[in-house]
Design an enzyme around this catalytic site. Structure first.
Site, PDB file in Angstrom:
ATOM      1  N   ALA A   8       1.856  -7.528   1.271  1.00 40.40           N
ATOM      2  CA  ALA A   8       1.784  -8.912   1.072  1.00 40.40           C
ATOM      3  C   ALA A   8       2.850  -9.216   0.215  1.00 40.40           C
ATOM      4  O   ALA A   8       3.647 -10.395   0.580  1.00 40.40           O
ATOM      5  CB  ALA A   8       0.489  -9.533   0.902  1.00 40.40           C
ATOM      6  N   THR A   9       3.160  -8.590  -0.992  1.00 39.86           N
ATOM      7  CA  THR A   9       4.028  -9.068  -2.094  1.00 39.86           C
ATOM      8  C   THR A   9       5.506  -8.881  -1.253  1.00 39.86           C
ATOM      9  O   THR A   9       6.437  -9.609  -1.569  1.00 39.86           O
ATOM     10  CB  THR A   9       3.835  -7.904  -3.171  1.00 39.86           C
ATOM     11  OG1 THR A   9       2.463  -8.244  -3.909  1.00 39.86           O
ATOM     12  CG2 THR A   9       4.826  -8.493  -4.189  1.00 39.86           C
ATOM     13  N   ASN A  28      -7.113 -16.275  -4.611  1.00 38.74           N
ATOM     14  CA  ASN A  28      -7.743 -14.909  -4.931  1.00 38.74           C
ATOM     15  C   ASN A  28      -8.735 -14.952  -6.093  1.00 38.74           C
ATOM     16  O   ASN A  28      -9.663 -14.276  -6.126  1.00 38.74           O
ATOM     17  CB  ASN A  28      -6.644 -14.079  -4.944  1.00 38.74           C
ATOM     18  CG  ASN A  28      -5.680 -14.503  -6.254  1.00 38.74           C
ATOM     19  OD1 ASN A  28      -4.959 -15.615  -5.943  1.00 38.74           O
ATOM     20  ND2 ASN A  28      -5.531 -13.565  -7.267  1.00 38.74           N
ATOM     21  N   SER A  39      -1.942  -9.286   4.275  1.00 38.64           N
ATOM     22  CA  SER A  39      -2.204  -7.855   3.609  1.00 38.64           C
ATOM     23  C   SER A  39      -3.127  -7.248   4.376  1.00 38.64           C
ATOM     24  O   SER A  39      -4.358  -7.888   4.456  1.00 38.64           O
ATOM     25  CB  SER A  39      -2.404  -7.857   2.225  1.00 38.64           C
ATOM     26  OG  SER A  39      -2.346  -6.870   1.729  1.00 38.64           O
ATOM     27  N   HIS A  59      -5.084  -4.761   3.323  1.00 43.10           N
ATOM     28  CA  HIS A  59      -6.041  -4.082   2.642  1.00 43.10           C
ATOM     29  C   HIS A  59      -7.178  -5.207   2.067  1.00 43.10           C
ATOM     30  O   HIS A  59      -8.429  -4.937   1.551  1.00 43.10           O
ATOM     31  CB  HIS A  59      -5.495  -3.313   1.278  1.00 43.10           C
ATOM     32  CG  HIS A  59      -5.077  -3.915   0.227  1.00 43.10           C
ATOM     33  ND1 HIS A  59      -5.795  -4.249  -0.823  1.00 43.10           N
ATOM     34  CD2 HIS A  59      -3.969  -4.424   0.182  1.00 43.10           C
ATOM     35  CE1 HIS A  59      -4.867  -4.960  -1.788  1.00 43.10           C
ATOM     36  NE2 HIS A  59      -3.858  -5.021  -1.362  1.00 43.10           N
ATOM     37  N   THR A 113      11.607   3.111   8.650  1.00 43.08           N
ATOM     38  CA  THR A 113      10.618   3.580   9.646  1.00 43.08           C
ATOM     39  C   THR A 113       9.192   3.233   9.419  1.00 43.08           C
ATOM     40  O   THR A 113       8.639   3.319   8.324  1.00 43.08           O
ATOM     41  CB  THR A 113      10.359   5.216   9.621  1.00 43.08           C
ATOM     42  OG1 THR A 113      11.965   5.537   9.952  1.00 43.08           O
ATOM     43  CG2 THR A 113       9.517   5.744  10.772  1.00 43.08           C
ATOM     44  N   CYS A 161      -5.193  -8.574 -10.586  1.00 38.08           N
ATOM     45  CA  CYS A 161      -3.779  -8.563 -11.220  1.00 38.08           C
ATOM     46  C   CYS A 161      -3.564  -8.742 -12.703  1.00 38.08           C
ATOM     47  O   CYS A 161      -2.923  -7.994 -13.139  1.00 38.08           O
ATOM     48  CB  CYS A 161      -2.867  -9.293 -10.403  1.00 38.08           C
ATOM     49  SG  CYS A 161      -3.056  -9.050  -8.807  1.00 38.08           S
TER      50      CYS A 161
HETATM   51  N1  PLP Z   1      -1.329 -12.928  -2.497  1.00 33.42           N
HETATM   52  C1  PLP Z   1      -2.797 -13.034  -2.849  1.00 33.42           C
HETATM   53  C2  PLP Z   1      -3.568 -14.185  -3.051  1.00 33.42           C
HETATM   54  C3  PLP Z   1      -3.456 -11.781  -3.232  1.00 33.42           C
HETATM   55  O1  PLP Z   1      -4.778 -11.916  -3.523  1.00 33.42           O
HETATM   56  C4  PLP Z   1      -2.847 -10.593  -3.309  1.00 33.42           C
HETATM   57  C5  PLP Z   1      -3.450  -9.322  -3.921  1.00 33.42           C
HETATM   58  O2  PLP Z   1      -3.997  -9.486  -4.584  1.00 33.42           O
HETATM   59  C6  PLP Z   1      -1.485 -10.561  -2.964  1.00 33.42           C
HETATM   60  C7  PLP Z   1      -0.799 -11.843  -2.651  1.00 33.42           C
HETATM   61  C8  PLP Z   1      -0.649  -9.306  -2.835  1.00 33.42           C
HETATM   62  O3  PLP Z   1      -0.974  -8.505  -1.925  1.00 33.42           O
HETATM   63  P1  PLP Z   1      -0.410  -6.900  -1.800  1.00 33.42           P
HETATM   64  O4  PLP Z   1      -1.495  -6.112  -2.515  1.00 33.42           O
HETATM   65  O5  PLP Z   1      -0.576  -6.783  -0.238  1.00 33.42           O
HETATM   66  O6  PLP Z   1       0.857  -6.948  -2.208  1.00 33.42           O
END
Ligand code: PLP
Length: 371
Positions: free
Chosen positions: A72-73, A152, A197, A199, A235, A317
């Site tokens: 997602a980042t 989050n 994301s 995961h 890929t 994080c």
């Molecule tokens: N945005 C939110 C709200 C998240 O909780 C997270 C992951 O902790 C991310 C973005 C980043 O996701 P990824 O681990 O797939 O980069």
């Protein structure tokens, strides 16, 4: 496994669903074709990627395109590229909520070097944005407004539909980090860009995606072989895509059961932690997240005492970085209150017994600090 801690950190990541594992295995073991090859093996892999794209898109609004990315980042970084076309139209301001994930905050900040002004917009003591204040902040120089769906750290749900409306009234785009809401709550129709994301929804790590409303221009972020319509070369992994797709489809199939289960876990947790104070709005929230504090408790000590539960102090994080949670600070909490806050995240594979046992461990260790 028997001696593993009780896992209550489902906002940091979720366990892989067994159905997802089973879906991925043949793509790791047998079907090794490159989805970008023209021969039969390649076409088979490409078909699996497209099935997955449809499954993941099934939980997102109509009228958009989905680009797979590594996380997602990465998807958020890709999505911010939409501001370049806005700049060409004379717009140079980016607004992000103060309580956004670092992936949004730091990506926004990096656009200062492209001549953008970055505004961090406050949230109230309940973690929610005031639409009146936000409306005053958005003007005809605003290129993009970024606001997340489910936070989050504290689980509150921002009024995203209304935020997108305010952005559109002034000609700005709305980027929504829906990572914690996707698969759990309905994604509002009116957003322009959304990052997700795998995961966080019982899928594999190493894959995310960006959803982009039709008609929005994105410059390539990763150059190379021209995959993902030239926006993100490299890929693709059919195994990761297939796993993401299956995880999304499972969320859809199980949405009522999952929601009822989370509600039951949340009810139980609220009664087990009745003597803790809740951080963030109580009503406008995703129930699988509980951010609570007990004044006087030293959470660093609590976490080292309670080895039988995997939980988090503030955001996963931020923890380990030594920095206090910027989200709890944005609510106006003082440093001591932030340091006495914990985040518990419940998921599909937790039981009521998990909550009961975990709360006993945590409450006993907290009490011991006052003895
Ligand atoms: N945005 C939110 C709200 C998240 O909780 C997270 C992951 O902790 C991310 C973005 C980043 O996701 P990824 O681990 O797939 O980069």
């Amino acid at each position: 496994m028997a001696n593993d801690p009780i896992y209550l950190d489902n906002q940091a990541t979720t366990p892989l669903a067994p159905e997802v594992f089973d879906t991925m295995v043949p793509w790791l073991r047998d079907n090794f074709g490159n989805p970008h090859s023209a021969h039969l093996l390649g076409r088979k892999a490409a078909a699996a990627v497209e099935v997955a794209r449809d499954q993941v898109s099934g939980l997102l609004p109509d009228g958009g395109k989905l680009f797979f990315a590594g996380s997602a980042t990465e998807a958020i970084n890709l999505g911010f590229g939409a501001v370049h076309a806005q700049k060409a139209a004379g717009r140079n301001k980016i607004i992000v909520l103060d309580s956004e994930h670092a992936a949004v905050r730091d990506t926004a900040s990096s656009f200062a070097e492209h001549g953008f002004t970055i505004e961090r917009h406050p949230v109230g003591p309940d973690g929610l944005v005031s639409l009146e204040q936000l409306s005053d902040a958005i003007d005809d120089k605003t290129a993009l407004v970024a606001a997340m769906l489910v936070n989050n750290e504290i689980g509150v749900i921002q009024p995203v539909e209304a935020i997108a409306g305010l952005a559109h009234d002034k000609g700005a785009l709305m980027l929504c980090d829906v990572v914690q809401g996707y698969g759990r709550v309905i994604i509002p129709d009116s957003i322009d860009l959304a990052a997700i994301s795998a995961h966080k929804i019982y899928g594999p790590k190493g894959i995310g995606a960006l959803w982009v409303r039709e008609g929005i221009d994105l410059p390539p972020m990763i150059h190379g072989g021209g995959q993902e319509k030239g926006i993100r070369s490299g890929t693709l992994s059919p195994a990761l895509c297939a796993g993401f797709g299956r995880a999304a489809a499972l969320c859809l199939e199980r949405s009522d059961d999952d929601a009822a289960h989370i509600q039951a876990l949340a009810d139980k947790a609220r009664s087990c932690f009745a003597n803790w104070i809740f951080n963030g709005a109580m009503d406008q929230r995703y129930l699988g997240n509980l951010n609570i504090r007990r004044d006087g408790v030293d959470v660093a000590r609590l976490m080292s005492d309670v080895r039988g539960v995997a939980f988090s102090a503030g955001s996963a994080c931020a923890s380990g970085s030594g920095r206090p949670s910027h989200v709890l600070a944005a609510l106006g909490l003082e440093s001591a209150q932030i340091k006495s806050s914990i985040r518990l995240g419940f998921g599909r594979y937790n039981s009521l017994e998990d909550i009961e046992i975990a709360s006993q461990y945590i409450n006993e260790a907290a009490e011991a600090q006052f003895a």
